[in-house]
Write a protein that holds these residues in place. Structure first.
Motif, PDB file in Angstrom:
ATOM      1  N   ASP A 102       0.821  -1.206   0.000  1.00  0.00           N
ATOM      2  CA  ASP A 102       0.000   0.000   0.000  1.00  0.00           C
ATOM      3  C   ASP A 102       0.862   1.267   0.000  1.00  0.00           C
ATOM      4  N   ILE A 103       1.831   1.329   0.895  1.00  0.00           N
ATOM      5  CA  ILE A 103       2.665   2.532   0.944  1.00  0.00           C
ATOM      6  C   ILE A 103       3.664   2.556  -0.216  1.00  0.00           C
ATOM      7  N   GLY A 104       3.952   1.372  -0.801  1.00  0.00           N
ATOM      8  CA  GLY A 104       4.782   1.352  -2.000  1.00  0.00           C
ATOM      9  C   GLY A 104       4.083   2.040  -3.152  1.00  0.00           C
ATOM     10  N   SER A 105       2.774   1.855  -3.259  1.00  0.00           N
ATOM     11  CA  SER A 105       1.994   2.543  -4.286  1.00  0.00           C
ATOM     12  C   SER A 105       2.022   4.050  -4.063  1.00  0.00           C
ATOM     13  N   THR A 106       1.934   4.455  -2.809  1.00  0.00           N
ATOM     14  CA  THR A 106       1.986   5.881  -2.489  1.00  0.00           C
ATOM     15  C   THR A 106       3.343   6.480  -2.830  1.00  0.00           C
ATOM     16  N   SER A 107       4.415   5.737  -2.577  1.00  0.00           N
ATOM     17  CA  SER A 107       5.753   6.242  -2.910  1.00  0.00           C
ATOM     18  C   SER A 107       5.880   6.468  -4.414  1.00  0.00           C
ATOM     19  N   ALA A 108       5.231   5.613  -5.211  1.00  0.00           N
ATOM     20  CA  ALA A 108       5.265   5.788  -6.666  1.00  0.00           C
ATOM     21  C   ALA A 108       4.521   7.062  -7.067  1.00  0.00           C
ATOM     22  N   ILE A 109       3.404   7.356  -6.388  1.00  0.00           N
ATOM     23  CA  ILE A 109       2.653   8.585  -6.670  1.00  0.00           C
ATOM     24  C   ILE A 109       3.494   9.811  -6.336  1.00  0.00           C
ATOM     25  N   LEU A 110       4.188   9.766  -5.187  1.00  0.00           N
ATOM     26  CA  LEU A 110       5.052  10.877  -4.795  1.00  0.00           C
ATOM     27  C   LEU A 110       6.185  11.060  -5.799  1.00  0.00           C
ATOM     28  N   ARG A 111       6.777   9.957  -6.219  1.00  0.00           N
ATOM     29  CA  ARG A 111       7.897  10.034  -7.165  1.00  0.00           C
ATOM     30  C   ARG A 111       7.429  10.622  -8.498  1.00  0.00           C
ATOM     31  N   GLU A 112       6.275  10.162  -8.985  1.00  0.00           N
ATOM     32  CA  GLU A 112       5.768  10.655 -10.265  1.00  0.00           C
ATOM     33  C   GLU A 112       5.524  12.167 -10.223  1.00  0.00           C
ATOM     34  N   ARG A 113       4.942  12.639  -9.133  1.00  0.00           N
ATOM     35  CA  ARG A 113       4.681  14.083  -9.023  1.00  0.00           C
ATOM     36  C   ARG A 113       5.980  14.867  -8.872  1.00  0.00           C
ATOM     37  N   SER A 114       6.895  14.318  -8.092  1.00  0.00           N
ATOM     38  CA  SER A 114       8.159  15.010  -7.850  1.00  0.00           C
ATOM     39  C   SER A 114       9.001  15.110  -9.109  1.00  0.00           C
ATOM     40  N   GLU A 115       9.003  14.057  -9.925  1.00  0.00           N
ATOM     41  CA  GLU A 115       9.844  14.033 -11.117  1.00  0.00           C
ATOM     42  C   GLU A 115       9.261  14.843 -12.272  1.00  0.00           C
ATOM     43  N   ASN A 116       7.940  14.843 -12.411  1.00  0.00           N
ATOM     44  CA  ASN A 116       7.309  15.425 -13.602  1.00  0.00           C
ATOM     45  C   ASN A 116       6.746  16.824 -13.405  1.00  0.00           C
ATOM     46  N   PHE A 117       6.675  17.287 -12.155  1.00  0.00           N
ATOM     47  CA  PHE A 117       6.147  18.628 -11.887  1.00  0.00           C
ATOM     48  C   PHE A 117       7.069  19.316 -10.891  1.00  0.00           C
ATOM     49  N   ASN A 118       7.645  20.408 -11.295  1.00  0.00           N
ATOM     50  CA  ASN A 118       8.578  21.124 -10.425  1.00  0.00           C
ATOM     51  C   ASN A 118       8.126  22.569 -10.253  1.00  0.00           C
ATOM     52  N   GLY A 119       6.909  22.746  -9.790  1.00  0.00           N
ATOM     53  CA  GLY A 119       6.370  24.091  -9.627  1.00  0.00           C
ATOM     54  C   GLY A 119       6.742  24.752  -8.324  1.00  0.00           C
ATOM     55  N   GLY A 120       7.541  24.036  -7.489  1.00  0.00           N
ATOM     56  CA  GLY A 120       7.921  24.608  -6.214  1.00  0.00           C
ATOM     57  C   GLY A 120       6.717  24.890  -5.343  1.00  0.00           C
ATOM     58  N   TRP A 121       6.644  26.113  -4.806  1.00  0.00           N
ATOM     59  CA  TRP A 121       5.507  26.512  -3.973  1.00  0.00           C
ATOM     60  C   TRP A 121       4.238  26.695  -4.790  1.00  0.00           C
ATOM     61  N   PHE A 122       4.341  26.684  -6.122  1.00  0.00           N
ATOM     62  CA  PHE A 122       3.188  26.954  -6.984  1.00  0.00           C
ATOM     63  C   PHE A 122       2.569  25.678  -7.560  1.00  0.00           C
ATOM     64  N   ASP A 123       3.031  24.519  -7.127  1.00  0.00           N
ATOM     65  CA  ASP A 123       2.422  23.259  -7.545  1.00  0.00           C
ATOM     66  C   ASP A 123       1.200  23.017  -6.669  1.00  0.00           C
ATOM     67  N   THR A 124       0.017  23.210  -7.219  1.00  0.00           N
ATOM     68  CA  THR A 124      -1.213  23.151  -6.422  1.00  0.00           C
ATOM     69  C   THR A 124      -1.637  21.744  -6.042  1.00  0.00           C
ATOM     70  N   GLY A 170      -1.117  11.155   6.028  1.00  0.00           N
ATOM     71  CA  GLY A 170      -2.237  10.507   6.701  1.00  0.00           C
ATOM     72  C   GLY A 170      -2.110   8.997   6.702  1.00  0.00           C
ATOM     73  N   GLN A 171      -1.618   8.455   5.606  1.00  0.00           N
ATOM     74  CA  GLN A 171      -1.430   7.014   5.513  1.00  0.00           C
ATOM     75  C   GLN A 171      -0.389   6.539   6.530  1.00  0.00           C
ATOM     76  N   LEU A 172       0.737   7.246   6.620  1.00  0.00           N
ATOM     77  CA  LEU A 172       1.765   6.889   7.600  1.00  0.00           C
ATOM     78  C   LEU A 172       1.261   7.101   9.026  1.00  0.00           C
ATOM     79  N   TYR A 173       0.495   8.158   9.231  1.00  0.00           N
ATOM     80  CA  TYR A 173      -0.087   8.449  10.549  1.00  0.00           C
ATOM     81  C   TYR A 173      -0.923   7.259  11.029  1.00  0.00           C
ATOM     82  N   ALA A 174      -1.753   6.724  10.131  1.00  0.00           N
ATOM     83  CA  ALA A 174      -2.612   5.598  10.497  1.00  0.00           C
ATOM     84  C   ALA A 174      -1.816   4.311  10.651  1.00  0.00           C
ATOM     85  N   TYR A 175      -0.917   4.036   9.707  1.00  0.00           N
ATOM     86  CA  TYR A 175      -0.160   2.787   9.786  1.00  0.00           C
ATOM     87  C   TYR A 175       0.798   2.764  10.973  1.00  0.00           C
TER      88      TYR A 175
END
Length: 374
Positions: free
Chosen positions: A257-279, A290-295
């Motif tokens: 489950d958290i491996g899937s989340t890490s892939a989502i984070l990586r995809e956003r981090s690599e393909n969008f570099n808007g800094g503070w302006f990435d909405t 939240g996922q880590l908080y619960a687990y």
């Protein structure tokens, strides 16, 4: 000699000021026009419109308050359970006075308690943001998740709910029955069905058209079912199968489950570099948080529920290290989420940082699983 230069800058600032004035006038025009229309109406129309505006202002005030006030939020919440003093596995019989079946007492499941408490935290201690009317309406038709405003708590709650949903499936399929061959527990089944309900249901919907039961009602029912199961378990009227292979499977599910989340984070981090302006960066960050908080709480509970297995396999030190990784990840709470370039030096990259901690947690879970499987 300086007169032409002074005149040039005077004209420049004049046109800039005029442009700003026109922009403000354009923004205010609808409100001024509405105000003129309002003052020309009769008292019945003005009263009705005024009441509607007051209601809208009240709804927005409540919406803003609920999205900003995080009641009961505590990254160190697991300490309140004091599970280190329990010394009994879930479902293990601890007393049987006079040999009577009715007097038997068994260990409660900490996993079930934590899952119920996390859902209670989401829908009773706090408002469930994703199904609130104004959250569904969006910002002038734009989904709040596509803006930098008022969506952090909603993403956090969905991350918590994702962990509880996965746990509910494991409780029904493996943990709450004997070797997968006994009957499914009815309370756990009801809890799974209700916690899987759509996260954005309101009192009325278009697909299908008509009145509906809102999401928080289903989740509150799931809390009741989880607690009913644990009450029966404490009376030895239910089953919790605290075997090593069930723990291995549960750790596998969490890691996946958290491996899937890490892939989502990586995809956003690599393909969008808007800094503070990435909405969308804040949505990804707070969902993972939240996922880590619960687990964190659920894994801490699993240590208590599978106490005998943890002791037999000498997992205490490794388990403690894994929980320390969760603790470290939950310390990252920036005021503004930035998705800067990983090689940049001006804007930070909070998504890559969170992804790093997610992978560290996953690595420890995989190691725990490997030790258990030897």
């Amino acid at each position: 000699m300086l007169d032409p230069i002074v005149n040039f800058f005077t004209r420049v600032f004049h046109w800039i000021g005029r442009g700003i004035g026109l922009l403000i006038a354009w923004i205010l025009w609808p409100f001024l026009a509405a105000g003129r229309w309002y003052t020309r109406r009769g008292w019945i129309v003005r009263g009705s419109v005024g009441a509607g505006l007051l209601l809208l202002v009240g709804l927005y005030a409540y919406f803003i308050w609920q999205t900003q006030a995080w009641t009961g939020f505590d990254p160190a919440y697991v300490q309140s359970y004091n599970l280190a003093q329990r010394n009994v596995s879930a479902g293990e019989q601890v007393s049987a006075a006079s040999g009577s079946d009715t007097s038997r007492t068994c260990g409660r499941s900490a996993i079930v308690d934590v899952a119920a408490d996390l859902t209670d935290f989401n829908v009773n201690q706090n408002a469930w943001i994703s199904s609130m009317l104004l959250y569904k309406a969006g910002f002038f038709g734009i989904d709040w998740d596509h803006t930098p405003f008022f969506d952090n708590k909603a993403s956090f709650q969905r991350g918590v709910n994702q962990a509880v949903r996965r746990t509910a499936v494991e409780l029904v399929d493996a943990l709450g029955r004997v070797r997968g061959t006994s009957q499914i527990d009815n309370d756990l089944q009801r809890a799974r069905e209700n916690i899987q309900f759509s996260e954005n249901g309101w009192y009325f919907g278009l697909n299908p058209f008509g009145p509906k039961t809102p999401t928080p009602t289903f989740y509150r029912t799931a809390v009741e079912s989880l607690r009913a199961f644990n009450d029966r378990l404490a009376k030895c009227e239910a089953v919790f199968d605290a075997r090593a292979d069930n723990l291995i499977q549960y750790l596998d599910r969490i890691a996946s489950d958290i491996g899937s989340t890490s892939a989502i984070l990586r995809e956003r981090s690599e393909n969008f570099n808007g800094g503070w302006f990435d909405t969308r960066a804040d949505d990804r960050f707070w969902f993972a948080y939240g996922q880590l908080y619960a687990y964190y709480g659920l894994l801490h509970a699993a240590n208590a529920d599978f106490e005998d297995v943890v002791k037999q396999r000498s997992l205490g030190s490794l388990w403690e290290t894994t929980e320390q990784q969760f603790t470290a990840a939950l310390q990252i709470r920036p005021f503004i989420i930035s998705n800067g370039n990983e090689a940049g030096w001006i804007m930070p990259t909070h998504l890559a940082t969170m992804g790093f901690y997610v992978l560290r947690v996953r690595s420890n879970l995989v190691e725990l699983r490997q030790v258990l499987d030897r």
